[in-house]
Write a protein that holds these residues in place. Sequence first.
Motif, PDB file in Angstrom:
ATOM      1  N   TYR A  18      -7.778  -0.197   0.680  1.00 23.89           N
ATOM      2  CA  TYR A  18      -7.078   0.568   1.708  1.00 23.89           C
ATOM      3  C   TYR A  18      -6.611  -0.371   2.818  1.00 23.89           C
ATOM      4  O   TYR A  18      -7.217  -1.402   3.072  1.00 23.89           O
ATOM      5  CB  TYR A  18      -7.993   1.625   2.332  1.00 23.89           C
ATOM      6  CG  TYR A  18      -8.200   2.850   1.482  1.00 23.89           C
ATOM      7  CD1 TYR A  18      -7.444   3.999   1.694  1.00 23.89           C
ATOM      8  CD2 TYR A  18      -9.151   2.863   0.467  1.00 23.89           C
ATOM      9  CE1 TYR A  18      -7.633   5.134   0.924  1.00 23.89           C
ATOM     10  CE2 TYR A  18      -9.340   3.986  -0.314  1.00 23.89           C
ATOM     11  CZ  TYR A  18      -8.581   5.122  -0.086  1.00 23.89           C
ATOM     12  OH  TYR A  18      -8.766   6.243  -0.855  1.00 23.89           O
ATOM     13  N   LYS A  19      -5.542   0.041   3.447  1.00 18.98           N
ATOM     14  CA  LYS A  19      -5.099  -0.624   4.676  1.00 18.98           C
ATOM     15  C   LYS A  19      -5.477   0.283   5.841  1.00 18.98           C
ATOM     16  O   LYS A  19      -5.122   1.472   5.863  1.00 18.98           O
ATOM     17  CB  LYS A  19      -3.589  -0.854   4.671  1.00 18.98           C
ATOM     18  CG  LYS A  19      -3.064  -1.506   5.938  1.00 18.98           C
ATOM     19  CD  LYS A  19      -1.550  -1.666   5.891  1.00 18.98           C
ATOM     20  CE  LYS A  19      -1.029  -2.347   7.157  1.00 18.98           C
ATOM     21  NZ  LYS A  19       0.448  -2.465   7.139  1.00 18.98           N
ATOM     22  N   ASP A  23     -12.154   5.198   5.022  1.00 23.30           N
ATOM     23  CA  ASP A  23     -11.484   5.089   3.723  1.00 23.30           C
ATOM     24  C   ASP A  23     -11.709   6.319   2.858  1.00 23.30           C
ATOM     25  O   ASP A  23     -10.764   6.884   2.294  1.00 23.30           O
ATOM     26  CB  ASP A  23     -12.017   3.868   2.953  1.00 23.30           C
ATOM     27  CG  ASP A  23     -11.413   2.569   3.440  1.00 23.30           C
ATOM     28  OD1 ASP A  23     -10.485   2.627   4.244  1.00 23.30           O
ATOM     29  OD2 ASP A  23     -11.888   1.499   3.021  1.00 23.30           O
ATOM     30  N   ASN A  29      -4.580  -4.553  12.187  1.00 23.11           N
ATOM     31  CA  ASN A  29      -4.689  -3.988  10.847  1.00 23.11           C
ATOM     32  C   ASN A  29      -5.693  -4.763  10.016  1.00 23.11           C
ATOM     33  O   ASN A  29      -5.932  -5.948  10.243  1.00 23.11           O
ATOM     34  CB  ASN A  29      -3.319  -3.957  10.156  1.00 23.11           C
ATOM     35  CG  ASN A  29      -2.929  -5.276   9.544  1.00 23.11           C
ATOM     36  OD1 ASN A  29      -3.255  -5.561   8.385  1.00 23.11           O
ATOM     37  ND2 ASN A  29      -2.245  -6.117  10.330  1.00 23.11           N
ATOM     38  N   SER A  30      -6.324  -4.055   9.091  1.00 18.76           N
ATOM     39  CA  SER A  30      -7.302  -4.675   8.199  1.00 18.76           C
ATOM     40  C   SER A  30      -7.143  -4.103   6.799  1.00 18.76           C
ATOM     41  O   SER A  30      -6.579  -3.013   6.626  1.00 18.76           O
ATOM     42  CB  SER A  30      -8.724  -4.415   8.717  1.00 18.76           C
ATOM     43  OG  SER A  30      -8.997  -3.019   8.672  1.00 18.76           O
ATOM     44  N   LYS A  31      -7.608  -4.834   5.809  1.00 19.03           N
ATOM     45  CA  LYS A  31      -7.622  -4.371   4.422  1.00 19.03           C
ATOM     46  C   LYS A  31      -9.085  -4.191   4.021  1.00 19.03           C
ATOM     47  O   LYS A  31      -9.909  -5.081   4.205  1.00 19.03           O
ATOM     48  CB  LYS A  31      -6.971  -5.386   3.471  1.00 19.03           C
ATOM     49  CG  LYS A  31      -5.554  -5.916   3.764  1.00 19.03           C
ATOM     50  CD  LYS A  31      -4.660  -5.110   4.595  1.00 19.03           C
ATOM     51  CE  LYS A  31      -3.239  -5.673   4.641  1.00 19.03           C
ATOM     52  NZ  LYS A  31      -2.963  -6.438   5.844  1.00 19.03           N
ATOM     53  N   TRP A  32      -9.383  -3.007   3.473  1.00 19.30           N
ATOM     54  CA  TRP A  32     -10.785  -2.692   3.192  1.00 19.30           C
ATOM     55  C   TRP A  32     -10.877  -1.891   1.896  1.00 19.30           C
ATOM     56  O   TRP A  32     -10.488  -0.747   1.819  1.00 19.30           O
ATOM     57  CB  TRP A  32     -11.371  -1.891   4.347  1.00 19.30           C
ATOM     58  CG  TRP A  32     -12.818  -1.510   4.194  1.00 19.30           C
ATOM     59  CD1 TRP A  32     -13.302  -0.330   3.722  1.00 19.30           C
ATOM     60  CD2 TRP A  32     -13.952  -2.307   4.508  1.00 19.30           C
ATOM     61  NE1 TRP A  32     -14.661  -0.328   3.727  1.00 19.30           N
ATOM     62  CE2 TRP A  32     -15.096  -1.540   4.209  1.00 19.30           C
ATOM     63  CE3 TRP A  32     -14.112  -3.591   5.030  1.00 19.30           C
ATOM     64  CZ2 TRP A  32     -16.383  -2.008   4.399  1.00 19.30           C
ATOM     65  CZ3 TRP A  32     -15.399  -4.066   5.212  1.00 19.30           C
ATOM     66  CH2 TRP A  32     -16.521  -3.282   4.916  1.00 19.30           C
ATOM     67  N   SER A  91     -13.720  -6.956   7.608  1.00 20.04           N
ATOM     68  CA  SER A  91     -12.693  -6.877   6.562  1.00 20.04           C
ATOM     69  C   SER A  91     -12.127  -8.248   6.198  1.00 20.04           C
ATOM     70  O   SER A  91     -11.273  -8.347   5.316  1.00 20.04           O
ATOM     71  CB  SER A  91     -11.563  -5.960   7.013  1.00 20.04           C
ATOM     72  OG  SER A  91     -10.917  -6.488   8.169  1.00 20.04           O
ATOM     73  N   PHE A 135       0.848  -1.189   0.000  1.00 16.67           N
ATOM     74  CA  PHE A 135       0.000   0.000   0.000  1.00 16.67           C
ATOM     75  C   PHE A 135       0.885   1.242   0.000  1.00 16.67           C
ATOM     76  O   PHE A 135       1.835   1.332   0.779  1.00 16.67           O
ATOM     77  CB  PHE A 135      -0.906   0.023   1.231  1.00 16.67           C
ATOM     78  CG  PHE A 135      -1.906  -1.106   1.266  1.00 16.67           C
ATOM     79  CD1 PHE A 135      -3.179  -0.934   0.745  1.00 16.67           C
ATOM     80  CD2 PHE A 135      -1.563  -2.335   1.819  1.00 16.67           C
ATOM     81  CE1 PHE A 135      -4.101  -1.968   0.784  1.00 16.67           C
ATOM     82  CE2 PHE A 135      -2.477  -3.372   1.852  1.00 16.67           C
ATOM     83  CZ  PHE A 135      -3.757  -3.188   1.329  1.00 16.67           C
TER      84      PHE A 135
END
Length: 709
Positions: free
Chosen positions: A74-75, A273, A68-71, A33, A4
Amino acid sequence: MLQFDSKHVKNVVLLGHTGSGKTTLAETMLFESGVINRRGTVEDQNTIADYTDIEHEKGKTLFSKLLNSKWKGYKINILDTPGYDDLSGDIIASMRVAECGLMLLNARMGVEVGTDIIWQYTNEFKLPTIFAVNQLDHEKADFDKTVAEAKAHFGNQVVIVQYPVNQGPNFNAVIDVLNMVMYQYPPEGGKPEKLPIPNSEKEKAIQLHKELIETIAANDEQLMENYFEKGELNEDEMKLGLHHSLIKHEIFPVFCISAKQNMGGGRLMGFIDNVCPSAYEMPPQLTIDNREIACSDKGKTAIFIYKTIAEPHVGELSFFKVLSGTVKVGDELTNEETGQVEKIMQLFEMEGNKRIAVDELTAGDIGATLKLKNTHTNNTLHEKGFPIAIQPIQFPTPTFTIAVEGTKKGEEEKLSSALHQLVEEDPSIQVEVSAELKQTLLHCQGELHLAIIKWKLENTYKLSVNFNKPKVAYRETIQTEADTTYRHKKQSGGAGQFGEISMKIYPWTEDTPDPKGYSIRGKEEIELPWGGKLVYYNCIVGGAIDTRFHPSILKGVMEKMQEGPLTGSHVQDVCVVVYDGKMHAVDSNDLSFKIAGMMAFKENFVNANPQLLEPIYTTIITAPDEITGSVMSAIQSHRSMVEGMDAEGHFTKIKALVPIAEMHEFSAAVRSLSQGRAKIAMAFSHYDKVPYEIQNELIKSFKKELQEV
């Protein structure tokens, strides 16, 4: 592994009073997520964030965690934090590396103690902040009351973006006045259905939509012009206005969620986001010499250590934010504070206590690394030839002091090492080894903070410790003059000991003149290590005492001043005049005159109207307006004096002079009165006279201790 860039990394810190649902929301965000496929609960002790034994035992978040998450491209780094002011050091460190604060409000409790306290930090950092009213599924939920309290406490820039249709046990729908739709959630939560706003809600929704537009337009000249021209702002314009106002800490949008029922978490993540800023959009970080460091993945590599924890059997885990450039495994970075070169052997993304190895992290991202040799919290590591050190986190000054001692002999070194490690992990703790008080003092943020420290010492370091009320660093002085002649004489078969001196003492102040009626042959003004002054006059004439013995006389006086006659405390602000004496050709020596000087000073001191002095601290108490009267009463009942009062929002700032001897009980009283809502800051001011009755009690107590030894 997905990479990212700086524009697609968002760092959000979860804030709020304990019990507002931060950890449950973090769990929901990870579930939404796809990071986890099953949500844990605080009650079942299986959440990703609260993984330590003590948190399971207490049922509360006690340490900040990085998740942490990915959505949707976006991180999102999520920093879950405690909700207690005692643990504000961890909260502040997490806020320092975030670009957005998500403040949770409990729908049934409204604005609570921790919310008010944490809000002061968001103001200090100008942290973009959004509110989420949580627990709307509770039978006593009251959204309108909660929002009204938020506006009263934090200003009219608190603006509704969502409101609940049916709060309470049947809660499952919210009206979004930004998108002008209704979100209706299935019974199990998750992804909602988008529906038209019901006719019964249209008038309210339109009114709140208008209020939102007006609030946004009021903070942006161009949008204000657009609004006057069209009488409306479209959704994109509203999001842009919110984005800019968040960056400037001018608007605080309110959302609706039930974290426990998984309702609203996805919409929050979408807003983070789409609207909340990334690090590269925020004002640049400042170095200690006030240079700006822009957050750019094109820049030179630099990272900032914001937290350190000890990992059992592994070593120290250092959490950092990438300030600039891209940090990669194998990079060699220089610690600007120490000059040491650190090799980055491993890089991790974090999911609570789970480490996920990555090859690199870019500017704006947050991660962790292991086994840095000589790097600590608040250190900046940078690429060679790019020397920077950013301004450090200002951890709160301790407000609670206790004396700590091990219960087992031979474990002193082990205890010292454990305390050092605790300070390394939590810089809001301070440890002081006081030679004067003969105690190891632990300075922390309050009773909860102390309970956590005690738990760690006993469970992590396997130490048995006692906590005692700290002694007070009193001072002794005199109020009148006294004069004596003291002879030290000792015969022991061979050469004996003999020294006789005539000595006068009197109080010293800045304008005290030299003594009259004496021939001054020498004068020494000594700034005492513990404060105050000793002025020593040599007024011997005719060789009654040889000059070579004067250093010994002074040494004897100084030794007695280190442990005064009243309570064994340091003596200060005294003038000593040695004006006559006798010596023996054989028996006089340095030891004889040292003892004579010590005893003459002691004899004089007790006859010169001695006075015990106590340290007085300037104390700032920031308390809610409604308990100001009670706090004032507590101040007066603890031998303290109010110096002034100022209004600060919904708080009153009271400035008082408080004796440190009263601070232990005074702090507890203020915490109890305010339910932890008041803040206390203190700094040494001066020494002042101890009241006569208390002085007598302290002298009696000291004499009793001497008899028991």
